[in-house]
Design a protein around this motif. Structure first.
Motif, PDB file in Angstrom:
ATOM      1  N   VAL A  94      -1.842   4.495  54.261  1.00 58.15           N
ATOM      2  CA  VAL A  94      -1.233   4.424  55.589  1.00 58.15           C
ATOM      3  C   VAL A  94      -0.546   5.742  55.877  1.00 58.15           C
ATOM      4  O   VAL A  94       0.187   6.258  55.040  1.00 58.15           O
ATOM      5  N   GLU A  95      -0.808   6.298  57.058  1.00 57.67           N
ATOM      6  CA  GLU A  95      -0.053   7.455  57.536  1.00 57.67           C
ATOM      7  C   GLU A  95       0.785   6.980  58.701  1.00 57.67           C
ATOM      8  O   GLU A  95       0.260   6.535  59.710  1.00 57.67           O
ATOM      9  N   LYS A  96       2.086   7.072  58.539  1.00 58.73           N
ATOM     10  CA  LYS A  96       3.007   6.589  59.565  1.00 58.73           C
ATOM     11  C   LYS A  96       2.936   7.459  60.812  1.00 58.73           C
ATOM     12  O   LYS A  96       2.768   8.665  60.734  1.00 58.73           O
ATOM     13  N   LEU A  97       3.105   6.830  61.946  1.00 59.79           N
ATOM     14  CA  LEU A  97       3.155   7.524  63.220  1.00 59.79           C
ATOM     15  C   LEU A  97       4.482   8.251  63.326  1.00 59.79           C
ATOM     16  O   LEU A  97       5.548   7.651  63.184  1.00 59.79           O
ATOM     17  N   ASP A  98       4.462   9.580  63.534  1.00 59.49           N
ATOM     18  CA  ASP A  98       5.687  10.376  63.629  1.00 59.49           C
ATOM     19  C   ASP A  98       6.156  10.365  65.078  1.00 59.49           C
ATOM     20  O   ASP A  98       5.513  10.916  65.963  1.00 59.49           O
ATOM     21  N   MET A  99       7.298   9.743  65.306  1.00 61.94           N
ATOM     22  CA  MET A  99       7.840   9.613  66.661  1.00 61.94           C
ATOM     23  C   MET A  99       8.814  10.735  67.012  1.00 61.94           C
ATOM     24  O   MET A  99       9.505  10.674  68.012  1.00 61.94           O
ATOM     25  N   GLY A 100       8.902  11.759  66.173  1.00 61.14           N
ATOM     26  CA  GLY A 100       9.794  12.871  66.468  1.00 61.14           C
ATOM     27  C   GLY A 100      11.225  12.607  66.071  1.00 61.14           C
ATOM     28  O   GLY A 100      12.131  13.269  66.554  1.00 61.14           O
ATOM     29  N   THR A 101      11.456  11.643  65.201  1.00 59.65           N
ATOM     30  CA  THR A 101      12.824  11.330  64.787  1.00 59.65           C
ATOM     31  C   THR A 101      13.185  11.939  63.444  1.00 59.65           C
ATOM     32  O   THR A 101      14.323  11.892  63.043  1.00 59.65           O
ATOM     33  N   GLY A 102      12.215  12.514  62.759  1.00 57.80           N
ATOM     34  CA  GLY A 102      12.462  13.075  61.436  1.00 57.80           C
ATOM     35  C   GLY A 102      13.067  14.457  61.504  1.00 57.80           C
ATOM     36  O   GLY A 102      13.126  15.110  62.544  1.00 57.80           O
ATOM     37  N   LYS A 103      13.528  14.954  60.380  1.00 55.81           N
ATOM     38  CA  LYS A 103      14.150  16.268  60.283  1.00 55.81           C
ATOM     39  C   LYS A 103      13.136  17.368  60.586  1.00 55.81           C
ATOM     40  O   LYS A 103      13.448  18.348  61.238  1.00 55.81           O
ATOM     41  N   ASP A 104      11.883  17.199  60.094  1.00 56.62           N
ATOM     42  CA  ASP A 104      10.860  18.218  60.306  1.00 56.62           C
ATOM     43  C   ASP A 104      10.558  18.412  61.788  1.00 56.62           C
ATOM     44  O   ASP A 104      10.408  19.531  62.251  1.00 56.62           O
TER      45      ASP A 104
END
Length: 114
Positions: A94-104
């Motif tokens: 599974v690759e999680k959907l990145d919603m722009g909430t992470g540090k990166d």
């Protein structure tokens, strides 16, 4: 002399049993425990899928999750938008959907502003 041979034979039997016990414990520690840990990780991964995640099945089908039910999920593949239903046990990764909430993603936004 006969009694001496009988006691050494009995001692050899105890050594054989002891070595078998050590072998069973060794096999348990080397094979069973790591497999049990991996099964727990796989179960957690399968239970953490959400709509929008990119999933690869054990058959090699890659797509995005569009619906989730108790034990199944619907996968939408490619640009042709074919929808296929799978069991949760068919998930390989599974690759999680990145919603722009992470540090990166925050760092990427900061560098884009500069």
């Amino acid at each position: 002399m006969v009694q001496f041979m009988e006691t050494s034979a009995a001692g050899g039997g105890i050594g054989l049993i002891l070595s078998m016990v050590v072998l069973v414990v060794f096999m348990y520690l080397i094979i069973y425990l790591p497999q049990k840990r991996q099964d727990k990780k796989d179960t957690a991964m399968r239970n953490s899928i959400e709509i929008g995640d990119e999933v690869t099945t054990i058959g090699g089908v890659i797509g995005r999750v569009t619906a989730i039910k108790e034990d199944t999920f619907v996968l939408e593949t490619g640009s042709d938008r074919v929808k296929i239903r799978f069991r949760r046990s068919a998930i390989a990764s599974v690759e999680k959907l990145d919603m722009g909430t992470g540090k990166d993603s925050k760092d990427a936004k900061d560098s884009a502003k500069k």
